[in-house]
Motif scaffolding. Structure first.
Motif, PDB file in Angstrom:
ATOM      1  N   ARG A 304       0.849  -1.183   0.000  1.00 34.85           N
ATOM      2  CA  ARG A 304       0.000   0.000   0.000  1.00 34.85           C
ATOM      3  C   ARG A 304       0.888   1.238   0.000  1.00 34.85           C
ATOM      4  NH1 ARG A 304      -2.731  -3.529  -1.186  1.00 34.85           N
ATOM      5  NH2 ARG A 304      -4.770  -4.186  -0.355  1.00 34.85           N
ATOM      6  N   GLU A 305       0.343   2.337  -0.470  1.00 37.00           N
ATOM      7  CA  GLU A 305       1.151   3.542  -0.632  1.00 37.00           C
ATOM      8  C   GLU A 305       1.765   3.991   0.690  1.00 37.00           C
ATOM      9  OE1 GLU A 305       3.129   5.928  -3.064  1.00 37.00           O
ATOM     10  OE2 GLU A 305       1.635   4.459  -3.736  1.00 37.00           O
ATOM     11  N   TYR A 306       1.022   3.851   1.777  1.00 42.22           N
ATOM     12  CA  TYR A 306       1.552   4.290   3.069  1.00 42.22           C
ATOM     13  C   TYR A 306       2.748   3.456   3.527  1.00 42.22           C
ATOM     14  CZ  TYR A 306      -1.055   0.412   5.265  1.00 42.22           C
ATOM     15  OH  TYR A 306      -1.527  -0.825   5.630  1.00 42.22           O
ATOM     16  N   MET A 307       2.955   2.288   2.934  1.00 46.02           N
ATOM     17  CA  MET A 307       4.057   1.413   3.300  1.00 46.02           C
ATOM     18  C   MET A 307       5.318   1.678   2.480  1.00 46.02           C
ATOM     19  SD  MET A 307       1.744  -2.045   3.354  1.00 46.02           S
ATOM     20  CE  MET A 307       3.121  -3.169   3.569  1.00 46.02           C
ATOM     21  N   VAL A 308       5.262   2.619   1.546  1.00 46.50           N
ATOM     22  CA  VAL A 308       6.367   2.870   0.619  1.00 46.50           C
ATOM     23  C   VAL A 308       7.114   4.132   1.025  1.00 46.50           C
ATOM     24  CG1 VAL A 308       6.982   3.272  -1.799  1.00 46.50           C
ATOM     25  CG2 VAL A 308       5.079   1.730  -1.228  1.00 46.50           C
ATOM     26  N   GLU A 309       8.442   4.060   1.055  1.00 36.14           N
ATOM     27  CA  GLU A 309       9.267   5.212   1.397  1.00 36.14           C
ATOM     28  C   GLU A 309       9.095   6.316   0.364  1.00 36.14           C
ATOM     29  OE1 GLU A 309      10.779   7.522   3.389  1.00 36.14           O
ATOM     30  OE2 GLU A 309      11.519   5.660   4.301  1.00 36.14           O
ATOM     31  N   ASN A 310       8.899   7.540   0.831  1.00 38.16           N
ATOM     32  CA  ASN A 310       8.615   8.643  -0.087  1.00 38.16           C
ATOM     33  C   ASN A 310       9.729   9.677  -0.163  1.00 38.16           C
ATOM     34  OD1 ASN A 310       8.341   9.985   2.377  1.00 38.16           O
ATOM     35  ND2 ASN A 310       6.093   9.898   2.323  1.00 38.16           N
ATOM     36  N   LYS A 311      10.869   9.395   0.482  1.00 38.51           N
ATOM     37  CA  LYS A 311      11.968  10.355   0.429  1.00 38.51           C
ATOM     38  C   LYS A 311      13.281   9.673   0.788  1.00 38.51           C
ATOM     39  CE  LYS A 311      11.302  11.852   5.235  1.00 38.51           C
ATOM     40  NZ  LYS A 311      11.035  12.999   6.132  1.00 38.51           N
ATOM     41  N   LYS A 315      14.010   5.904  -1.158  1.00 36.70           N
ATOM     42  CA  LYS A 315      12.777   6.303  -1.843  1.00 36.70           C
ATOM     43  C   LYS A 315      12.281   5.173  -2.747  1.00 36.70           C
ATOM     44  CE  LYS A 315      10.715  10.238  -4.315  1.00 36.70           C
ATOM     45  NZ  LYS A 315       9.922   9.466  -5.257  1.00 36.70           N
ATOM     46  N   ASP A 316      10.980   4.886  -2.649  1.00 33.36           N
ATOM     47  CA  ASP A 316      10.265   3.846  -3.393  1.00 33.36           C
ATOM     48  C   ASP A 316      10.519   2.434  -2.843  1.00 33.36           C
ATOM     49  OD1 ASP A 316       9.120   5.734  -5.104  1.00 33.36           O
ATOM     50  OD2 ASP A 316      10.812   5.640  -6.484  1.00 33.36           O
ATOM     51  N   TYR A 317      11.352   2.284  -1.826  1.00 35.97           N
ATOM     52  CA  TYR A 317      11.536   1.004  -1.156  1.00 35.97           C
ATOM     53  C   TYR A 317      10.416   0.826  -0.122  1.00 35.97           C
ATOM     54  CZ  TYR A 317      16.494   0.909  -2.707  1.00 35.97           C
ATOM     55  OH  TYR A 317      17.661   0.883  -3.426  1.00 35.97           O
ATOM     56  N   PRO A 318      10.263  -0.371   0.444  1.00 38.37           N
ATOM     57  CA  PRO A 318       9.384  -0.507   1.609  1.00 38.37           C
ATOM     58  C   PRO A 318       9.846   0.443   2.716  1.00 38.37           C
ATOM     59  CG  PRO A 318       9.998  -2.665   0.776  1.00 38.37           C
ATOM     60  CD  PRO A 318      10.831  -1.674   0.021  1.00 38.37           C
ATOM     61  N   MET A 319       8.904   1.142   3.348  1.00 37.98           N
ATOM     62  CA  MET A 319       9.276   2.105   4.383  1.00 37.98           C
ATOM     63  C   MET A 319       9.716   1.365   5.643  1.00 37.98           C
ATOM     64  SD  MET A 319       7.102   5.200   6.176  1.00 37.98           S
ATOM     65  CE  MET A 319       6.805   6.084   4.648  1.00 37.98           C
ATOM     66  N   ARG A 320      11.002   1.420   5.912  1.00 38.13           N
ATOM     67  CA  ARG A 320      11.589   0.654   7.000  1.00 38.13           C
ATOM     68  C   ARG A 320      11.415   1.355   8.343  1.00 38.13           C
ATOM     69  NH1 ARG A 320      17.066  -0.733   5.438  1.00 38.13           N
ATOM     70  NH2 ARG A 320      16.124  -0.947   3.416  1.00 38.13           N
ATOM     71  N   THR A 321      11.652   0.590   9.402  1.00 33.80           N
ATOM     72  CA  THR A 321      11.551   1.135  10.741  1.00 33.80           C
ATOM     73  C   THR A 321      12.723   2.059  11.065  1.00 33.80           C
ATOM     74  OG1 THR A 321      10.485  -0.941  11.410  1.00 33.80           O
ATOM     75  CG2 THR A 321      11.213   0.535  13.163  1.00 33.80           C
ATOM     76  N   ARG A 328      12.841   5.781  11.782  1.00 31.68           N
ATOM     77  CA  ARG A 328      12.127   6.322  10.629  1.00 31.68           C
ATOM     78  C   ARG A 328      10.624   6.288  10.845  1.00 31.68           C
ATOM     79  NH1 ARG A 328       9.579   8.628   7.789  1.00 31.68           N
ATOM     80  NH2 ARG A 328       9.377   8.621   5.512  1.00 31.68           N
ATOM     81  N   GLY A 329      10.167   5.352  11.657  1.00 29.07           N
ATOM     82  CA  GLY A 329       8.732   5.252  11.916  1.00 29.07           C
ATOM     83  C   GLY A 329       7.981   4.520  10.832  1.00 29.07           C
ATOM     84  N   GLY A 330       8.692   3.696  10.068  1.00 33.27           N
ATOM     85  CA  GLY A 330       8.036   2.941   9.017  1.00 33.27           C
ATOM     86  C   GLY A 330       7.448   1.633   9.531  1.00 33.27           C
TER      87      GLY A 330
END
Length: 356
Positions: A304-311, A315-321, A328-330
């Motif tokens: 889902r979009e909220y799970m994707v790193e945006n910066k 960027k564009d990877y899974p948003m990691r912790t 990072r709060g992912g």
């Protein structure tokens, strides 16, 4: 009408080109690498110092609670477009102990599912294990054990890796066998570390073969973060997991992720290349769509979009912790995967209907 379409008996009239409408029960089986789900209590027997309030990551109770909320948000949504109960069975990796799993299952976002836990401590140097969460409305456990993986000399700097979790139980009355894996990482180089993953694959394969010796048509599910792709030798050769259903015979397994991987689709990214390490592999018995039991339908990567790193650099990877030691709060540096199984509903003749 929307609620009707998401009931547990899911109508898929065009699914298999049947001439008449056919109703199906659905079940979702999932795997998720939870990326360093530690508690905040020091365990002197493992290397968990960086995940303490006094450690370099300043891993506080507030961060731990936020991490649990983030993971529960994802788990609460996996597969709900097919079944509102989400995963009936969820394999997980990178968990420190059963305490973190209990805390996770109690989170308000998923607490009503009443997930039960199967977990064993392993001797992994980082103190992380695999585990299994299951919804008792769908699955009951009959037996379980941990399978020790001995690493070949020189394969890794660390001597111990994660055990493989084997669980036998009943899925709506059918006996199935589940293997939850987290094979040795590629740290130190893919080639050097390769024997460790092949050793893990052999342990799983030998146990699967022992099951086939007793149950030739056993329903097997092997899932996990394999730290290898579907075409890697550990998966394609040692496990004997094939990417085409027609090639699955004589004990071979079916890997539904091979075609997705060849299209460049993955569950994690490294140096701008996608890998598909998070796989759910099944035995031949799941492939017959004319059977009375559950059968394989579709594989999915939950993204889902909220799970994707945006910066930033990811960027564009899974948003990691974590980004280094900074929170990072992912969610996780892996996307979860899931498979949909279906079962035909026979009017007034299906004894498993009550369980759903």
């Amino acid at each position: 009408m929307k609620r009707l379409l998401t009931t547990l008996v899911f109508s898929l009239s065009a699914l298999l080109a049947y001439s008449q409408k056919q109703d199906y029960k659905t079940v979702v089986i999932s795997f998720y690498n939870l990326e360093n789900l530690y508690d905040t209590v020091n365990n002197p027997n493992v290397n968990d110092e960086e995940f303490l309030p006094s450690g370099p990551r300043n891993y506080t109770g507030a961060i731990y609670k936020d991490k649990l909320n983030k993971l529960s948000t994802v788990i609460s949504q996996i597969g709900t477009e097919i079944n509102p109960d989400g995963p009936a069975i969820l394999g997980v990796a990178e968990v420190e102990n059963d305490t973190v799993l209990k805390d996770l299952t109690r989170n308000p976002l998923i607490a009503k599912r009443n997930y039960q836990i199967v977990h064993y401590d392993s001797r992994d140097i980082r103190g992380v294990d695999v585990g299994l969460l299951y919804n008792p409305r769908y699955f009951t456990v009959e037996a379980s054990n941990k399978l020790f993986v001995k690493l070949p000399a020189g394969a890794k700097d660390a001597y111990y890796t994660r055990d493989i979790l084997w669980v036998k139980g009943k899925l709506n009355g059918e006996t199935i066998h589940i293997y939850v894996n987290h094979w040795p990482s590629r740290s130190g180089g893919e080639e050097r570390s390769r024997p460790g993953r092949e050793a893990a694959a052999r342990v799983a394969r030998q146990h699967i073969d022992s099951i086939f010796g007793q149950e030739p048509n056993a329903k097997i599910i092997l899932m996990g973060d394999l730290n290898d792709d579907p075409v890697s030798p550990s998966v394609a050769s040692v496990l004997n997991a094939r990417g085409k259903e027609k090639e699955v015979k004589n004990g071979a397994l079916f890997n539904p992720w091979t075609s997705l991987y060849r299209k460049g689709i993955g569950t994690l990214a490294y140096q701008d290349a996608w890998g598909l390490f998070d796989q759910i592999i099944i035995s031949e018995a799941w492939l017959n769509k004319d059977q009375s039991g559950f059968f394989y339908y579709q594989p999915h990567i939950f993204r889902r979009e909220y799970m994707v790193e945006n910066k930033g650099r990811y960027k564009d990877y899974p948003m990691r912790t974590w980004d280094g030691n900074s929170y990072r709060g992912g969610y996780s540096d892996h996307f979860p995967t899931y498979i949909i199984f279906l079962k035909k509903v026979v009017a007034n003749a299906d004894p498993a209907k009550k369980a759903f």
